[in-house]
Design a protein around this motif. Structure first.
Motif, mmCIF file in Angstrom:
data_model
loop_
_atom_site.group_PDB
_atom_site.id
_atom_site.type_symbol
_atom_site.label_atom_id
_atom_site.label_comp_id
_atom_site.label_asym_id
_atom_site.label_seq_id
_atom_site.Cartn_x
_atom_site.Cartn_y
_atom_site.Cartn_z
ATOM 1 N N TYR A 63 -6.215 8.916 -3.105
ATOM 2 C CA TYR A 63 -6.642 7.616 -2.482
ATOM 3 C C TYR A 63 -5.355 6.673 -2.727
ATOM 4 O O TYR A 63 -4.766 6.081 -1.624
ATOM 5 C CB TYR A 63 -7.767 6.781 -2.904
ATOM 6 C CG TYR A 63 -7.830 5.269 -3.045
ATOM 7 C CD1 TYR A 63 -7.968 4.929 -1.633
ATOM 8 C CD2 TYR A 63 -7.651 4.450 -3.969
ATOM 9 C CE1 TYR A 63 -7.986 3.522 -1.516
ATOM 10 C CE2 TYR A 63 -7.720 3.011 -3.842
ATOM 11 C CZ TYR A 63 -7.643 2.568 -2.467
ATOM 12 O OH TYR A 63 -7.847 1.181 -2.360
ATOM 13 N N VAL A 117 -3.034 5.213 0.161
ATOM 14 C CA VAL A 117 -2.774 3.645 0.474
ATOM 15 C C VAL A 117 -1.416 3.421 0.414
ATOM 16 O O VAL A 117 -1.109 2.532 1.266
ATOM 17 C CB VAL A 117 -3.739 2.849 -0.558
ATOM 18 C CG1 VAL A 117 -3.484 1.532 -0.526
ATOM 19 C CG2 VAL A 117 -5.253 2.973 -0.227
ATOM 20 N N SER A 158 -7.539 2.235 8.117
ATOM 21 C CA SER A 158 -8.976 1.950 7.550
ATOM 22 C C SER A 158 -9.521 3.253 7.039
ATOM 23 O O SER A 158 -10.573 3.300 6.332
ATOM 24 C CB SER A 158 -9.662 1.385 8.560
ATOM 25 O OG SER A 158 -9.895 2.098 9.576
ATOM 26 N N ASN A 202 -8.872 5.643 5.087
ATOM 27 C CA ASN A 202 -8.469 5.937 3.909
ATOM 28 C C ASN A 202 -9.562 5.212 3.147
ATOM 29 O O ASN A 202 -9.992 5.485 2.017
ATOM 30 C CB ASN A 202 -7.151 5.464 3.446
ATOM 31 C CG ASN A 202 -5.899 6.395 4.162
ATOM 32 O OD1 ASN A 202 -6.388 7.516 4.614
ATOM 33 N ND2 ASN A 202 -4.911 5.853 4.392
ATOM 34 N N TYR A 203 -9.903 3.850 3.154
ATOM 35 C CA TYR A 203 -10.661 3.034 2.616
ATOM 36 C C TYR A 203 -12.168 3.735 2.904
ATOM 37 O O TYR A 203 -12.849 3.576 1.726
ATOM 38 C CB TYR A 203 -10.606 1.631 2.916
ATOM 39 C CG TYR A 203 -9.171 1.039 2.582
ATOM 40 C CD1 TYR A 203 -9.007 0.523 1.609
ATOM 41 C CD2 TYR A 203 -8.155 1.109 3.880
ATOM 42 C CE1 TYR A 203 -7.715 -0.155 1.350
ATOM 43 C CE2 TYR A 203 -6.897 0.740 3.574
ATOM 44 C CZ TYR A 203 -6.615 -0.143 2.118
ATOM 45 O OH TYR A 203 -5.414 -0.547 2.058
ATOM 46 N N SER A 246 -14.585 4.978 0.168
ATOM 47 C CA SER A 246 -15.769 4.186 -0.333
ATOM 48 C C SER A 246 -17.062 5.188 -0.310
ATOM 49 O O SER A 246 -17.978 5.028 -0.986
ATOM 50 C CB SER A 246 -15.931 3.254 0.841
ATOM 51 O OG SER A 246 -17.328 2.404 0.730
ATOM 52 N N LEU A 306 -13.717 -2.306 -2.375
ATOM 53 C CA LEU A 306 -13.153 -1.582 -1.332
ATOM 54 C C LEU A 306 -13.237 -2.165 -0.069
ATOM 55 O O LEU A 306 -12.278 -2.674 0.647
ATOM 56 C CB LEU A 306 -13.278 -0.012 -1.287
ATOM 57 C CG LEU A 306 -12.744 0.636 -2.183
ATOM 58 C CD1 LEU A 306 -13.297 2.017 -2.132
ATOM 59 C CD2 LEU A 306 -11.290 0.772 -2.144
ATOM 60 N N ARG A 307 -14.657 -2.735 0.284
ATOM 61 C CA ARG A 307 -15.141 -3.596 1.408
ATOM 62 C C ARG A 307 -14.276 -4.596 1.363
ATOM 63 O O ARG A 307 -13.991 -5.165 2.556
ATOM 64 C CB ARG A 307 -16.486 -3.673 1.317
ATOM 65 C CG ARG A 307 -17.399 -2.505 1.417
ATOM 66 C CD ARG A 307 -17.275 -1.376 2.450
ATOM 67 N NE ARG A 307 -17.681 -0.045 2.257
ATOM 68 C CZ ARG A 307 -17.691 0.655 3.411
ATOM 69 N NH1 ARG A 307 -17.424 0.396 4.556
ATOM 70 N NH2 ARG A 307 -18.251 1.918 3.241
ATOM 71 N N MET A 336 -11.581 -5.494 0.062
ATOM 72 C CA MET A 336 -10.070 -5.355 0.179
ATOM 73 C C MET A 336 -9.866 -5.002 1.835
ATOM 74 O O MET A 336 -8.783 -5.546 2.228
ATOM 75 C CB MET A 336 -9.616 -4.102 -0.554
ATOM 76 C CG MET A 336 -8.045 -3.995 -0.425
ATOM 77 S SD MET A 336 -7.726 -2.383 -1.350
ATOM 78 C CE MET A 336 -8.237 -2.958 -3.072
ATOM 79 N N MET A 337 -10.580 -4.247 2.449
ATOM 80 C CA MET A 337 -10.611 -4.120 3.968
ATOM 81 C C MET A 337 -10.814 -5.452 4.704
ATOM 82 O O MET A 337 -10.074 -5.752 5.682
ATOM 83 C CB MET A 337 -11.570 -2.929 4.416
ATOM 84 C CG MET A 337 -11.394 -1.896 3.841
ATOM 85 S SD MET A 337 -12.647 -0.569 4.570
ATOM 86 C CE MET A 337 -12.361 -0.737 6.238
ATOM 87 N N LYS A 343 -12.989 -0.047 10.867
ATOM 88 C CA LYS A 343 -13.064 1.459 11.274
ATOM 89 C C LYS A 343 -13.338 1.599 12.718
ATOM 90 O O LYS A 343 -14.150 0.890 13.267
ATOM 91 C CB LYS A 343 -14.271 2.356 10.472
ATOM 92 C CG LYS A 343 -14.096 3.696 10.744
ATOM 93 C CD LYS A 343 -15.157 4.428 9.955
ATOM 94 C CE LYS A 343 -15.242 5.895 10.135
ATOM 95 N NZ LYS A 343 -15.868 5.957 11.788
#
Length: 656
Positions: free
Chosen positions: A555, A559, A566, A568-569, A573, A588-589, A591-592, A599
């Protein structure tokens, strides 16, 4: 007495009379003093009307009248036979001549070049250089020979012709210099071509075009160094600095280089494409009196805009074309396929046939076939296959390769095999790789490896694409030992540097079998820099085996390489969700959300009664969406009654 100089009625007669009977119609004229002019015009008409029979009849009339030794008629006959791909007959006419002038020799050389008879043209050229029987070579002779050497790819012969031209003092001629640059470019000696360009005392537009075309052909603009790419545009600007204007050939050579293939300079490349479009409009090249120039430039513009995801602009160019032929329609269809707008691609494919009354070519069918595997399904692909069979095009290698790929992706591996075995007569490396990919796609790795071994037994040297296909098949089927054997055999025995795709398959093969340490060592020692496909394979296998340590490592690398992707996240996740690490999932959510990443929603198609329906995640635009969601609710209730507990990983993807 009827002659061509004072009669206009026969020209009208051409439209209603078969050209093969014209010799008999003008038989009285052929006995007159104007017989030579008449025969010359009939030979010219045979080329204009694509009638070999008229050329043969004119030749027979020449024998009857005893004028076969006439220099102009002999030259025209040699040209006609070369044009109709009958070089042996052209040589017979040449050998029958008692006196051969320079124009006749050059015409035969040109005919040999058009028919790709390089050794025969080299023999004539050597005789002309000896000065014994044939006249000495001139500038046109050298130009024809240099072009033939370039087409044949023989730089050694090209250098010999270059040396002879230097000895005879003919290199000062601009046409000969342009032919030399063309030859060196075709043979891959771009530096020699540039050296010739710098030494030319006089340069015209063809001189600049030769270097630009050679630069584009050798793919120097695709190198990683931006300076190599931008030097092409600096060079092209130098053409205008010398007072020369771009012509249709210059622009059609530069436009394909403006597609969005390089991520580092997509915007700059597109800006160059728009500037060239403005130049076309400003100089009236889009309304050229030459039909071919307008259509060709239009196709290049459509392709350029399509590759830059500007499908609306491509459609505007298409709509403004005064004349649309099969090439322009195919370019527009290809644009929609590249843009994944398959509905419009099929609409234009039908409109080309029913509205414009233009029959699709082999390229048109190859272009539309990928849309069948993604949109219309097996029925649409079968219809296009049937069309190709009716037109007798189904044995073409490129079309067979596209059919194999289409049937495989539509779930019909049986039809793929039938096309591969019975219709694909001349199998190339792409044919074998398409069939191997098909087996891999359907999880039949053993069949893929057997077909790969069969290809080797038939003496076909595999390229990296074929190896990637069979390694991918081994990954899907879990054939660990077979994959290792094929990779090591190809790298060690064939002495080939592994590509990024091959290394990604090996990482996937090793990590999927649970050998993460070995996969990590392979990544550290492989000859290419690890990219997203490498770390993505490692992360997917880590998720499958629940190895959070390797997932973290993959990961972080992903990144770092693709911070705006998206997927990758989402992938990581899902890994943490399966491990019940909800705090990490929440981070992670967040950060997105902070980076504004979402996505892309998944999309699926279904074909019912020849009509295609598409659905997105949480989509309610379909006219029957209420009924569809009612059925879904009933299915969920039935699943709950059956005590089915869905996996939370997939629920996360649905929410996204």
């Amino acid at each position: 007495m009827i002659t061509f100089s004072n009669v206009s009625a026969p020209k009208k007669l051409f439209k209603s009379t078969h050209v093969s009977s014209l010799v008999h119609i003008f038989a009285p004229a052929l006995d007159s003093t104007s017989c030579l002019t008449t025969i010359l015009q009939l030979l010219a008409l045979s080329i204009e009307t694509q009638s070999l029979r008229l050329s043969l009849q004119s030749h027979a009339r020449c024998h009857h009248l005893g004028v076969t030794q006439h220099q102009r008629i002999a030259q025209k006959l040699i040209f006609s036979y070369g044009y109709f791909e009958h070089p042996a007959d052209a040589r017979l006419v040449f050998d029958s001549l008692l006196v051969k002038n320079l124009h006749i020799c050059n015409t035969l050389l040109s005919g040999y070049g058009k028919n790709q008879l390089f050794l025969e043209s080299l023999e004539i050229f050597r005789e002309m250089c000896r000065f014994y029987i044939l006249p000495s070579a001139d500038e046109f002779t050298f130009s024809v020979m240099l072009k033939s050497a370039g087409e044949f790819g023989d730089v050694f012969v090209g250098e010999m012709v270059h040396g002879r031209g230097l000895k005879d003092g003919l290199l000062l001629d601009t046409v000969v210099g342009n032919s030399l640059m063309y030859m060196y470019c075709r043979c891959g000696s771009f530096k020699d071509s540039m050296k010739m360009f710098d030494e030319m005392p006089h340069r015209n537009a063809c001189s600049w075009n030769s270097v630009i075309a050679g630069y584009a052909k050798l793919g120097l603009e695709k190198q990683e160094k931006a300076s190599d790419y931008f030097s092409l545009w600096d060079f092209a600007k130098g053409m205008q600095a010398e007072g020369l204007k771009y012509d249709a050939f210059t622009i059609s050579t530069l436009l394909p280089l403006c597609g969005g293939d390089l991520k580092s300079d997509i915007n700059d490349r597109f800006d160059y494409g728009r500037e060239l479009h403005c130049y076309i409009v400003r100089n009236g090249l889009d309304s050229s009196s030459r039909f071919g120039d307008e259509v060709h430039l239009g196709c290049c513009l459509i392709d350029m805009y399509s590759k830059n995801s500007k499908i609306y602009e491509a459609k505007m160019v298409f709509d403004r074309l005064k004349y649309k032929n099969v090439f322009s329609w195919t370019a527009m269809i290809n644009g929609y396929v590249l843009h994944k707008n398959y509905d419009e691609a099929f609409l234009h494919f039908r409109e080309m046939q029913w509205g414009a009354r233009i029959e699709p070519s082999k390229v048109s069918i190859v272009t539309i076939l990928p849309a069948c595997s993604s949109f219309t399904g097996l029925m649409g692909g079968k219809q296009i296959h049937g069309f190709s069979v009716r037109r007798g095009m189904n044995n073409e290698s490129s079309l067979c390769n596209a059919l194999i790929d289409m049937y495989s992706k539509c779930g019909s591996l049986h039809y793929s095999r039938l096309v591969f075995e019975h219709e694909c007569i001349d199998k190339d490396a792409i044919s074998w790789s398409s069939m191997i990919f098909g087996y891999g796609l359907h999880g039949q790795g053993q069949q893929a490896t057997m077909l790969f071994d069969e290809m080797l037994q038939n003496g076909i040297k595999p390229d990296t694409t074929v190896v990637v296909g069979v390694l991918s098949a081994c990954c899907r089927s879990g054939l660990f030992n077979e994959g290792i054997r094929i990779y090591e055999s190809f790298v060690n025995n064939c002495d080939v540097e592994p590509t990024m795709e091959m290394c990604a398959c090996m990482v996937d093969l090793l990590s999927s079998s649970g050998q993460f340490d070995r996969a990590l060592n392979f990544i550290k020692t492989m000859p290419v820099e690890p990219g997203p496909s490498i770390w993505g394979a490692l992360m997917s296998a880590s998720a499958l085996h629940g190895n959070s340590h390797m997932a973290d490592l993959a990961y972080k690398s992903l990144v770092q390489i693709e911070p705006e992707n998206s997927s990758n996240y989402i992938g990581l996740s899902n890994v943490y969700a399966s491990l019940k690490r909800w705090d990490t999932v929440a981070k992670l959510r967040m950060m997105m959300k902070e980076r504004g990443l979402r996505k892309s929603p998944g999309c699926s198609w279904i074909n019912i009664n020849s009509k295609t329906h598409s659905f997105l995640v949480a989509d309610k635009s379909h006219p029957r969406s209420d009924s569809i969601y009612t059925i879904l609710d009933q299915l969920v209730s039935t699943m709950k009654l059956s005590h089915y507990i869905p996996d939370f990983v997939y629920l996360v993807e649905i929410i996204e």
